[in-house]
Design a protein around this motif. Sequence first.
Motif, PDB file in Angstrom:
ATOM      1  N   ARG A  26       0.838  -1.219   0.000  1.00 15.72           N
ATOM      2  CA  ARG A  26       0.000   0.000   0.000  1.00 15.72           C
ATOM      3  C   ARG A  26       0.861   1.253   0.000  1.00 15.72           C
ATOM      4  O   ARG A  26       0.575   2.225  -0.710  1.00 15.72           O
ATOM      5  CB  ARG A  26      -0.906  -0.019   1.234  1.00 15.72           C
ATOM      6  CG  ARG A  26      -1.850   1.153   1.316  1.00 15.72           C
ATOM      7  CD  ARG A  26      -2.715   1.068   2.563  1.00 15.72           C
ATOM      8  NE  ARG A  26      -1.904   1.013   3.765  1.00 15.72           N
ATOM      9  CZ  ARG A  26      -1.375   2.109   4.332  1.00 15.72           C
ATOM     10  NH1 ARG A  26      -1.575   3.308   3.805  1.00 15.72           N
ATOM     11  NH2 ARG A  26      -0.644   1.995   5.423  1.00 15.72           N
ATOM     12  N   VAL A  27       1.958   1.244   0.802  1.00 17.51           N
ATOM     13  CA  VAL A  27       2.835   2.427   0.864  1.00 17.51           C
ATOM     14  C   VAL A  27       3.542   2.645  -0.465  1.00 17.51           C
ATOM     15  O   VAL A  27       3.807   3.787  -0.877  1.00 17.51           O
ATOM     16  CB  VAL A  27       3.855   2.261   2.019  1.00 17.51           C
ATOM     17  CG1 VAL A  27       4.862   3.379   2.019  1.00 17.51           C
ATOM     18  CG2 VAL A  27       3.119   2.220   3.354  1.00 17.51           C
ATOM     19  N   LYS A  28       3.837   1.544  -1.185  1.00 14.89           N
ATOM     20  CA  LYS A  28       4.518   1.697  -2.476  1.00 14.89           C
ATOM     21  C   LYS A  28       3.643   2.373  -3.519  1.00 14.89           C
ATOM     22  O   LYS A  28       4.142   2.814  -4.563  1.00 14.89           O
ATOM     23  CB  LYS A  28       4.952   0.317  -2.988  1.00 14.89           C
ATOM     24  CG  LYS A  28       6.102  -0.289  -2.189  1.00 14.89           C
ATOM     25  CD  LYS A  28       6.530  -1.617  -2.769  1.00 14.89           C
ATOM     26  CE  LYS A  28       7.686  -2.208  -1.974  1.00 14.89           C
ATOM     27  NZ  LYS A  28       8.141  -3.537  -2.525  1.00 14.89           N
ATOM     28  N   GLN A  29       2.346   2.467  -3.255  1.00 14.97           N
ATOM     29  CA  GLN A  29       1.444   3.178  -4.172  1.00 14.97           C
ATOM     30  C   GLN A  29       1.368   4.674  -3.837  1.00 14.97           C
ATOM     31  O   GLN A  29       0.681   5.402  -4.554  1.00 14.97           O
ATOM     32  CB  GLN A  29       0.036   2.553  -4.112  1.00 14.97           C
ATOM     33  CG  GLN A  29       0.010   1.092  -4.512  1.00 14.97           C
ATOM     34  CD  GLN A  29       0.556   0.855  -5.918  1.00 14.97           C
ATOM     35  OE1 GLN A  29       0.296   1.637  -6.828  1.00 14.97           O
ATOM     36  NE2 GLN A  29       1.313  -0.221  -6.091  1.00 14.97           N
ATOM     37  N   HIS A  30       2.036   5.100  -2.772  1.00 16.62           N
ATOM     38  CA  HIS A  30       2.041   6.530  -2.448  1.00 16.62           C
ATOM     39  C   HIS A  30       2.810   7.303  -3.502  1.00 16.62           C
ATOM     40  O   HIS A  30       3.736   6.792  -4.142  1.00 16.62           O
ATOM     41  CB  HIS A  30       2.668   6.764  -1.075  1.00 16.62           C
ATOM     42  CG  HIS A  30       1.821   6.267   0.050  1.00 16.62           C
ATOM     43  ND1 HIS A  30       2.173   6.407   1.377  1.00 16.62           N
ATOM     44  CD2 HIS A  30       0.613   5.636   0.059  1.00 16.62           C
ATOM     45  CE1 HIS A  30       1.248   5.869   2.134  1.00 16.62           C
ATOM     46  NE2 HIS A  30       0.286   5.402   1.371  1.00 16.62           N
ATOM     47  N   LEU A  31       2.452   8.586  -3.622  1.00 16.41           N
ATOM     48  CA  LEU A  31       3.138   9.441  -4.600  1.00 16.41           C
ATOM     49  C   LEU A  31       4.606   9.626  -4.225  1.00 16.41           C
ATOM     50  O   LEU A  31       5.476   9.701  -5.098  1.00 16.41           O
ATOM     51  CB  LEU A  31       2.436  10.803  -4.670  1.00 16.41           C
ATOM     52  CG  LEU A  31       3.033  11.815  -5.675  1.00 16.41           C
ATOM     53  CD1 LEU A  31       3.011  11.241  -7.089  1.00 16.41           C
ATOM     54  CD2 LEU A  31       2.276  13.133  -5.615  1.00 16.41           C
ATOM     55  N   SER A  32       4.920   9.680  -2.937  1.00  8.99           N
ATOM     56  CA  SER A  32       6.302   9.863  -2.505  1.00  8.99           C
ATOM     57  C   SER A  32       7.177   8.721  -2.996  1.00  8.99           C
ATOM     58  O   SER A  32       8.261   8.927  -3.556  1.00  8.99           O
ATOM     59  CB  SER A  32       6.364   9.956  -0.973  1.00  8.99           C
ATOM     60  OG  SER A  32       5.624  11.045  -0.513  1.00  8.99           O
ATOM     61  N   TYR A  33       6.698   7.484  -2.826  1.00 10.10           N
ATOM     62  CA  TYR A  33       7.493   6.323  -3.243  1.00 10.10           C
ATOM     63  C   TYR A  33       7.634   6.273  -4.759  1.00 10.10           C
ATOM     64  O   TYR A  33       8.716   5.990  -5.298  1.00 10.10           O
ATOM     65  CB  TYR A  33       6.829   5.047  -2.721  1.00 10.10           C
ATOM     66  CG  TYR A  33       7.625   3.797  -3.015  1.00 10.10           C
ATOM     67  CD1 TYR A  33       7.405   3.079  -4.189  1.00 10.10           C
ATOM     68  CD2 TYR A  33       8.600   3.358  -2.140  1.00 10.10           C
ATOM     69  CE1 TYR A  33       8.141   1.943  -4.473  1.00 10.10           C
ATOM     70  CE2 TYR A  33       9.349   2.219  -2.416  1.00 10.10           C
ATOM     71  CZ  TYR A  33       9.105   1.510  -3.583  1.00 10.10           C
ATOM     72  OH  TYR A  33       9.839   0.402  -3.850  1.00 10.10           O
ATOM     73  N   ARG A  34       6.554   6.594  -5.468  1.00 14.54           N
ATOM     74  CA  ARG A  34       6.579   6.498  -6.928  1.00 14.54           C
ATOM     75  C   ARG A  34       7.499   7.559  -7.522  1.00 14.54           C
ATOM     76  O   ARG A  34       8.250   7.279  -8.467  1.00 14.54           O
ATOM     77  CB  ARG A  34       5.156   6.620  -7.471  1.00 14.54           C
ATOM     78  CG  ARG A  34       4.276   5.438  -7.049  1.00 14.54           C
ATOM     79  CD  ARG A  34       2.832   5.617  -7.434  1.00 14.54           C
ATOM     80  NE  ARG A  34       2.639   5.678  -8.877  1.00 14.54           N
ATOM     81  CZ  ARG A  34       1.436   5.651  -9.469  1.00 14.54           C
ATOM     82  NH1 ARG A  34       0.336   5.521  -8.708  1.00 14.54           N
ATOM     83  NH2 ARG A  34       1.327   5.722 -10.773  1.00 14.54           N
ATOM     84  N   LEU A  35       7.470   8.768  -6.979  1.00 14.06           N
ATOM     85  CA  LEU A  35       8.375   9.813  -7.481  1.00 14.06           C
ATOM     86  C   LEU A  35       9.828   9.445  -7.208  1.00 14.06           C
ATOM     87  O   LEU A  35      10.702   9.613  -8.067  1.00 14.06           O
ATOM     88  CB  LEU A  35       8.033  11.151  -6.833  1.00 14.06           C
ATOM     89  CG  LEU A  35       6.723  11.812  -7.278  1.00 14.06           C
ATOM     90  CD1 LEU A  35       6.484  13.082  -6.469  1.00 14.06           C
ATOM     91  CD2 LEU A  35       6.753  12.131  -8.769  1.00 14.06           C
ATOM     92  N   GLY A  36      10.104   8.970  -5.977  1.00 13.72           N
ATOM     93  CA  GLY A  36      11.477   8.600  -5.651  1.00 13.72           C
ATOM     94  C   GLY A  36      11.973   7.439  -6.501  1.00 13.72           C
ATOM     95  O   GLY A  36      13.117   7.436  -6.973  1.00 13.72           O
ATOM     96  N   ALA A  37      11.109   6.417  -6.743  1.00 20.95           N
ATOM     97  CA  ALA A  37      11.510   5.278  -7.562  1.00 20.95           C
ATOM     98  C   ALA A  37      11.773   5.709  -9.010  1.00 20.95           C
ATOM     99  O   ALA A  37      12.725   5.248  -9.659  1.00 20.95           O
ATOM    100  CB  ALA A  37      10.425   4.197  -7.504  1.00 20.95           C
ATOM    101  N   ARG A  38      10.913   6.639  -9.512  1.00 23.87           N
ATOM    102  CA  ARG A  38      11.114   7.131 -10.874  1.00 23.87           C
ATOM    103  C   ARG A  38      12.425   7.895 -10.982  1.00 23.87           C
ATOM    104  O   ARG A  38      13.163   7.761 -11.974  1.00 23.87           O
ATOM    105  CB  ARG A  38       9.936   8.024 -11.276  1.00 23.87           C
ATOM    106  CG  ARG A  38      10.068   8.658 -12.649  1.00 23.87           C
ATOM    107  CD  ARG A  38      10.192   7.613 -13.755  1.00 23.87           C
ATOM    108  NE  ARG A  38       9.002   6.739 -13.785  1.00 23.87           N
ATOM    109  CZ  ARG A  38       8.902   5.665 -14.552  1.00 23.87           C
ATOM    110  NH1 ARG A  38       9.921   5.284 -15.301  1.00 23.87           N
ATOM    111  NH2 ARG A  38       7.806   4.942 -14.519  1.00 23.87           N
ATOM    112  N   MET A  39      12.741   8.697  -9.956  1.00 21.61           N
ATOM    113  CA  MET A  39      13.986   9.470  -9.990  1.00 21.61           C
ATOM    114  C   MET A  39      15.202   8.541  -9.966  1.00 21.61           C
ATOM    115  O   MET A  39      16.180   8.755 -10.694  1.00 21.61           O
ATOM    116  CB  MET A  39      14.035  10.425  -8.798  1.00 21.61           C
ATOM    117  CG  MET A  39      15.264  11.275  -8.778  1.00 21.61           C
ATOM    118  SD  MET A  39      15.269  12.405  -7.372  1.00 21.61           S
ATOM    119  CE  MET A  39      16.847  13.225  -7.657  1.00 21.61           C
TER     120      MET A  39
END
Length: 561
Positions: free
Chosen positions: A519-532
């Motif tokens: 569930r936390v991996k669907q947060h915007l914070s995680y997704r932006l950091g993973a994309r970066m």
Amino acid sequence: MNKIIVVGHPQSGWERLYELLLDCGMAQALPSRREGFRPEQIGAMLLKAHGVLPVQQVRSADELQQIAVAPVWQGLALDLVLANMEQPLWGWADVQAVYLLDYWKAQDPQTMFVLVYDTPQTALTRHAVEHLEADPEALQAKVKAWVAYNSALLSFHLRNPERSLLVHADQVQASATHYVQQLSARMDAPLQLPGAAQGRLNNSVTADGVLDGVQPVLQTETAEVDIVHADTHAAAQPALQGNALAQWLAQQLLQEHPEAQELYAQLQAAASMPLRVQQQGTALLAGHDLQQQHYQAWAAFVAQQTAMQQSAARLVQLSTTLQDRQQQLQNSEQENALLLAQLHQVQEALESHYQQSQQQAKQLAELPKLQADLKSAQEKAAKLQQTEAQLKKELQQVNAKPASTELQEENDLLLTQLHKVQEELERYYLENRQLKAGGAKLHFQSKPTYYGAAERVKQQLSYRLGATMIAQSRSVGGWLRMPFALNAEFKRFKQDQTARANQKLPPIAQYRDAHEAERVKQHLSYRLGARMIANSKTLGGWVAMPWALLGEAQAFRKERR
């Protein structure tokens, strides 16, 4: 409206005479109506305005003269008189009023002055009590101040005998009734001596030991011993006043000041209530029996030395007791430290037991689920056994028939299925045994349960970088500081990673709340950091970084809708 002003040398004992008047019916002066000044405050203001010295600093008769008060100050006295119009008899006492005798006399013809004097020996002994010093210059100055002050009192009394009473402080205490009668006759004032005031005066006279003869030696010893237990100044007063040695030494010092003895004789001659010789008894003021005086002084000296030795012994005893108490205190502190350490150990043991009990409670809560899994495995095993028996039966039937190609193929297929069923049955059998063993010893042999999968994801670099980008994007200044903030967050991540190098944690999949990590991996914070992190691995990814991050944010918003 009558009023009385009590004036006396600071060491004359005028306080007891003033208190006697209050007990006999005189009222205290009320403050003035406008400014609220008491008579003593008015006198202090007049002395300050005319630049005169306080009586405690006067050293000669020339320095103590009557003040010619300017008319501008007359309103203060008038306002004070108006405030006390309703009182038939009132008054006050002020040692500084010796400068203002003519001034207060001119304010009201019904004003009576009580002028209090005492022996010069008393001035010396009381000075020693107040200051506890024996400086020759200070003693000479005290004698000169006594002469100057009492000369002013005598001069005023000789000029105004009908308006003043010159009284000896000790004689008033001995003949309080006569003192009150003289004042009543002079002023036609409602003064009456109550029994309580007379009793207090008698006790005061006996305590001072001036009029009852030389103070007993036992009282001197008691005063000296009390120095150990009470204040030095308070204990020294009864040891000097009425003490034969102190009086004899004071008399010897006054031999160098004949003017003081001559003035005292003049005061005795002119006084309204002089100290009568027959009441002095064996006091050293008369000086008629020198041998008796010397004997009494020597006896007082011996008594003081004895008292000092007793005090020294008492101090040694108190010092020993204090050392014992300090040793006991140190022992008590050591015992307290030991008890405190034991208490900490017990507290740590209780915390450990509490944690173990919490873990066992969680394991017991999982026991019903394990029992349900065991029952399900047993049912599956039973079904597999039935299937195996059926397959064996069919295989026997097939083997009994004549062999053919098709039958042989079916036979092989059934044999393969039978092997699979046997393998699965064995697997379920092993699982069944493990579940039975685990259910019997759950709270002793169960593996530790881990929680906090979401928190572990939030500590990853991808989530922390994304959270930093979101926090910095809320202002223009944050956009400008974003590269530095991301670099600082990366450094903190490396520091935390180094600090947790010794920690061995299981994979997130083994956590009880592993679903929280997804569930936390669907947060915007995680997704932006993973994309970066993904784009930072190539040069082209760095170039396309802004569009990639923007696309990830839009995709997140679209999914949210």
